[in-house]
Scaffold this active site. Structure first.
Site, PDB file in Angstrom:
ATOM      1  N   HIS A  87       0.815  -1.216   0.000  1.00  0.00           N
ATOM      2  CA  HIS A  87       0.000   0.000   0.000  1.00  0.00           C
ATOM      3  C   HIS A  87       0.853   1.273   0.000  1.00  0.00           C
ATOM      4  O   HIS A  87       1.928   1.339   0.578  1.00  0.00           O
ATOM      5  CB  HIS A  87      -0.983   0.015   1.172  1.00  0.00           C
ATOM      6  CG  HIS A  87      -0.370  -0.185   2.516  1.00  0.00           C
ATOM      7  ND1 HIS A  87      -1.113  -0.464   3.630  1.00  0.00           N
ATOM      8  CD2 HIS A  87       0.908  -0.147   2.940  1.00  0.00           C
ATOM      9  CE1 HIS A  87      -0.325  -0.585   4.674  1.00  0.00           C
ATOM     10  NE2 HIS A  87       0.915  -0.395   4.276  1.00  0.00           N
ATOM     11  N   ASN A  88       0.342   2.279  -0.712  1.00  0.00           N
ATOM     12  CA  ASN A  88       0.933   3.621  -0.788  1.00  0.00           C
ATOM     13  C   ASN A  88       2.282   3.657  -1.512  1.00  0.00           C
ATOM     14  O   ASN A  88       2.998   4.656  -1.445  1.00  0.00           O
ATOM     15  CB  ASN A  88       1.095   4.232   0.611  1.00  0.00           C
ATOM     16  CG  ASN A  88      -0.226   4.435   1.319  1.00  0.00           C
ATOM     17  OD1 ASN A  88      -0.694   3.526   2.012  1.00  0.00           O
ATOM     18  ND2 ASN A  88      -0.834   5.584   1.144  1.00  0.00           N
TER      19      ASN A  88
END
Length: 344
Positions: free
Chosen positions: A238-239
């Protein structure tokens, strides 16, 4: 079927050879017949040229065709690119369009282009928006997801909610785009799940191999910038942000919130820790581990990574360590004897 002179124009080359040569496909040097064009980009295969039956051979400008008077050539600036263009010409798939299978499940609020292809048993969720793209059978597309034009989504791909996919994107079978990021907080000895409510953005001209997992961001976006290519079995957490025209080879793992620059190559089985930055024009060699920021482009190797040239020297020494250790022990023993002699 195409004349050799015409194919040369298609692949941005110059034809040198006999007239009236026609070509119906592409084959390797040692398997081509008299109707096939072949290519040479790796000089170690030069030995096959004399005996090849190929009617024509794609070579680059540095290759000396002089000794091969009986052969026909297409000379290109880059033979491998010429080979790729020839393959595209002969074997590009003619994908159907303007078809929506009655066996697909399409939410009434989804917007589907009239030119899109939607295969059997695919699912398209509410408010999804599909452009002039090819959605093969058994694809899942979640609500509020966007797929623009000229994309090919192969069978058994899962595209979760709020995923944005640009133009000319290819996603191979088994990949999951927008799965939950791996986020937990420990509470009294138990792991409490942190909801992952962000999205994934995949820009234009990206290709994603089979069985790739790209996690949605916790709050913002996981981004794959335009032109990047991702091999099979890659994990992107994620991210994460992958820059433009970067390449991630099979079995790489990128931890959360890491920023990878433009024109970066991560070779097979590279692992990257979280919250790091990797500079533009960086190459990380196979099975390396990145645990700190890389602030300037270059080639890096090892666990943890350091300058590749130094790593090569270290690698040359490692097999000799038992021998060197033995020599050190011998020298220490001799030194002790000399010290005894001095005391006497």
């Amino acid at each position: 079927m195409i004349h050799a002179q015409q194919l040369a124009k298609v692949i941005n080359g110059v034809y040198i050879g006999k007239n009236d040569i026609t070509i119906d496909g592409v084959a390797s040097l040692n398997r081509a017949d008299k109707r096939k064009v072949s290519f040479l980009s790796n000089k170690k295969y030069t030995k096959y040229i004399s005996n090849t039956k190929a009617c024509c051979i794609i070579v680059d400008q540095t290759f000396d065709i002089g000794p091969y008077k009986d052969k026909n050539f297409i000379v290109c600036k880059d033979a491998y690119l010429g080979f790729a263009l020839a393959l595209t010409y002969f074997y590009q798939r003619d994908l159907k369009s303007s078809f929506k299978s009655s066996k697909a499940t399409i939410d009434n609020t989804a917007k589907i282009s009239d030119k899109a292809y939607i295969g059997d048993f695919s699912y398209i969720g509410s408010n999804a928006n599909i452009g002039n793209s090819y959605i093969m059978p058994m694809v899942y597309i979640g609500e509020d997801s966007i797929i623009k034009d000229n994309c090919i989504i192969y069978p058994n791909v899962t595209i979760r909610e709020k995923v944005e996919i640009g133009n000319n994107v290819i996603i191979h079978s088994g990949s999951v785009i927008g799965s939950d990021g791996f986020g937990y907080v420990n509470n009294n000895g138990k792991h409490y799940k942190i909801p992952q409510v962000g999205k994934v953005i995949i820009e234009d001209d990206v290709e994603i191999g089979s069985n790739v997992s790209i996690d949605r961001a916790t709050l913002d976006e996981t981004i794959i910038r335009k032109g990047s290519k991702i091999d099979n079995l890659v994990q992107i957490a994620h991210n994460v942000e992958i820059g433009e025209n970067s390449i991630l080879v099979s079995q790489c793992g990128i931890s959360g919130s890491t920023r990878i620059g433009n024109n970066v190559i991560l070779a097979g089985q590279v692992g990257v820790a979280g919250h790091l930055g990797i500079a533009d024009n960086t190459v990380i060699t196979a099975k390396s581990g990145v645990g700190t920021n890389i602030k300037s482009g270059g080639i890096y190797s090892g666990i943890p990574v350091y300058d590749h040239s130094k790593w090569l020297k270290s690698s040359a020494i490692i097999p000799r360590l038992p021998e060197l250790y033995k020599k050190i022990q011998e020298l220490e023993s001799r030194l002790k004897e000399l010290e005894k002699d001095d005391r006497h």
